[in-house]
Each structure stands twice: as structure tokens, then as C-alpha cells.
Design an enzyme around this catalytic site. Structure first.
Site, short mmCIF file in Angstrom:
data_model
loop_
_atom_site.label_atom_id
_atom_site.label_comp_id
_atom_site.label_asym_id
_atom_site.label_seq_id
_atom_site.Cartn_x
_atom_site.Cartn_y
_atom_site.Cartn_z
N CYS A 39 -20.89 44.59 28.74
CA CYS A 39 -20.87 43.32 28.42
C CYS A 39 -21.91 42.71 28.94
O CYS A 39 -23.18 42.78 28.46
CB CYS A 39 -19.40 42.72 28.67
N HIS B 105 -15.15 46.02 27.67
CA HIS B 105 -14.58 46.03 28.93
C HIS B 105 -13.47 47.45 28.79
O HIS B 105 -12.46 46.97 28.52
CB HIS B 105 -13.90 45.02 29.77
N GLU C 103 -12.70 48.98 31.80
CA GLU C 103 -11.87 48.90 33.07
C GLU C 103 -11.01 47.99 33.03
O GLU C 103 -10.10 48.07 33.88
CB GLU C 103 -13.07 48.42 34.27
N1 GLN Z 1 -21.09 36.14 27.04
C1 GLN Z 1 -21.36 36.75 28.40
C2 GLN Z 1 -22.91 36.70 28.51
O1 GLN Z 1 -23.35 36.47 27.66
C3 GLN Z 1 -20.68 38.21 28.47
C4 GLN Z 1 -19.30 38.13 28.65
C5 GLN Z 1 -18.47 39.36 29.46
O2 GLN Z 1 -19.27 40.18 30.18
N2 GLN Z 1 -17.39 39.60 29.23
O3 GLN Z 1 -23.43 37.21 29.73
#
Ligand code: GLN
Length: 207
Positions: free
Chosen positions: A99, A190, A192
Site C-alpha cells: 500500500c 494489505h 497482513e
Molecule cells: N493512501 C495511502 C497513501 O497514499 C495508502 C493507504 C494505505 O497504506 N493503507 O499513502
């Protein structure tokens, strides 16, 4: 000694690998717990000294967790960790970014926060928050190159361009949400949070 005898000339499971989890902001603990469960040693990376010693990298692999990529980027630079982290990953230390971690690894962030930088190690363009806001979070079943996976999407990015040496390992509908380039794996979601271990097992397998 037992470890030496058992491991022979292969990096077998008898030798626990040390995984550094970048621990400046975001979902650090869930990754650490999952890695512990897989028999890895885990260290939290907060300074360059956690990452590199006089003899080279102190970690066999790295995890860049989710969180807020613009915040993690800012903290990396405040703590003089941006360049050492970039150099360590560029040297080939196997790395999994989830992410915000995927956003950090990207060559280009199409919609950065003001001043936001990225490490530029994955030849991809990413778009942040491509699946909506926190309320649009979803648990999703994906078929990935590493196997079937139930994962969570939380303000997740999407990959809008992949370079020629980048393999797509996961899609959600038409959207690319997982990529691999050499020892670097980036996933928009994610694993995890749903107890999905295959990406971390893959990381330990190449570490
Ligand atoms: N939207 C977040 C970003 O731009 C990422 C979100 C997440 O890691 N769950 O960093």
C-alpha cells in the site's frame, strides 16, 4: 553449531532470516507478528544504523508497511533514512512494499501530496487512493501469481503504468494492484490484516 551442521550449503529454513520492518508510521506491528509467526527475526528500522552496519546491510529482507506514504516519505528524510533505504533496496535486499510502501517504491506518483517524493526503485506509475476513501475499504479475494489471497484494500493505490522489466502479479478487475521487479514486490493491498502469508513467505524464500 547445530545450525551450521543442519544448514549445509543451502540457506535452509534452519537459519532464521532477519527482516527489517520500516517503523516510522503505519501498520508496523501486524507485519512483525506475521513474520515472527513464520519463524523470521524482526527488527524495526528507524535509523540508518538499524539498516546498515560497518559490514553492510543488517537485514536479509525489508518490509515497507502501509500507512500514509507522504508522511513516511517526510519522516524518511527528517531521519536521514531516505538515501540509506534507497541504497539498501537498490543493492538487492529483497523488499516487500504494501500500500503506502508500494507508493514509496514507485518511480512516479501521479498525484503526490505537496512535496512528496518516492524512492523510484520500481518502474511503475501509481495513483494514490484509487479505490476511494477509508469507507470504501474492502476485503477481496484475488488470484495472484503467488497463489489465491484474501486481502484488505484500504485507501489503496493502483498501478497505472508498468515498465518492461516489471511483472504484474495481481489485478483487481482491470486494475493492476501487484507488481514485481527483481527482488522488489509491491502490492496495493494489505495481506497482513487478513492473515494471508504467501507474500511474506515468498519474501523469506528469496532472502
Ligand atoms: N493512501 C495511502 C497513501 O497514499 C495508502 C493507504 C494505505 O497504506 N493503507 O499513502
Amino acid at each position: 553449531m547445530a545450525e551450521l551442521l543442519l544448514s549445509g550449503n543451502s540457506k535452509s529454513a534452519t537459519k532464521a532470516r532477519t527482516v527489517g520492518v520500516l517503523a516510522l508510521q503505519g501498520g508496523v506491528r501486524e507485519h512483525a507478528e506475521l513474520l515472527f509467526g513464520l519463524g523470521a527475526r524482526v527488527t524495526y528500522v528507524r535509523t540508518a544504523k538499524d539498516l546498515v552496519g560497518p559490514d553492510g546491510p543488517r537485514v536479509d529482507a525489508l518490509v515497507l508497511p502501509g500507512g500514509e506514504s507522504s508522511t513516511i516519505d517526510r519522516l524518511l528524510r527528517i531521519f536521514d533514512l531516505f538515501e540509506p533505504l534507497r541504497a539498501t533496496i537498490a543493492s538487492g535486499v529483497p523488499t516487500l512494499g504494501t500500500c503506502a510502501g508500494l507508493v514509496l517504491l514507485a518511480k512516479t506518483v501521479l498525484d503526490p501530496a505537496p512535496g512528496q517524493q518516492s524512492l523510484g526503485l520500481l518502474d511503475i506509475d501509481v495513483r494514490r487512493n484509487a479505490f476511494g476513501s477509508q469507507v470504501d475499504s474492502a476485503e477481496v479475494d484475488l488470484d495472484t501469481a503467488d497463489g489465491p489471497a484474501t486481502v484488505a484494500f484500504i485507501r489503496a493505490p493502483r498501478v497505472d503504468r508498468v515498465g518492461p522489466s516489471v511483472q504484474v502479479i495481481a489485478r483487481r478487475g482491470e486494475a493492476t494492484v501487484g507488481v514485481r521487479q527483481g527482488n522488489i514486490t509491491g502490492i496495493a493491498f494489505h495481506p497482513e490484516l487478513t492473515g494471508t502469508t504467501l507474500f511474506h513467505r515468498n519474501l523469506l524464500g528469496i532472502a
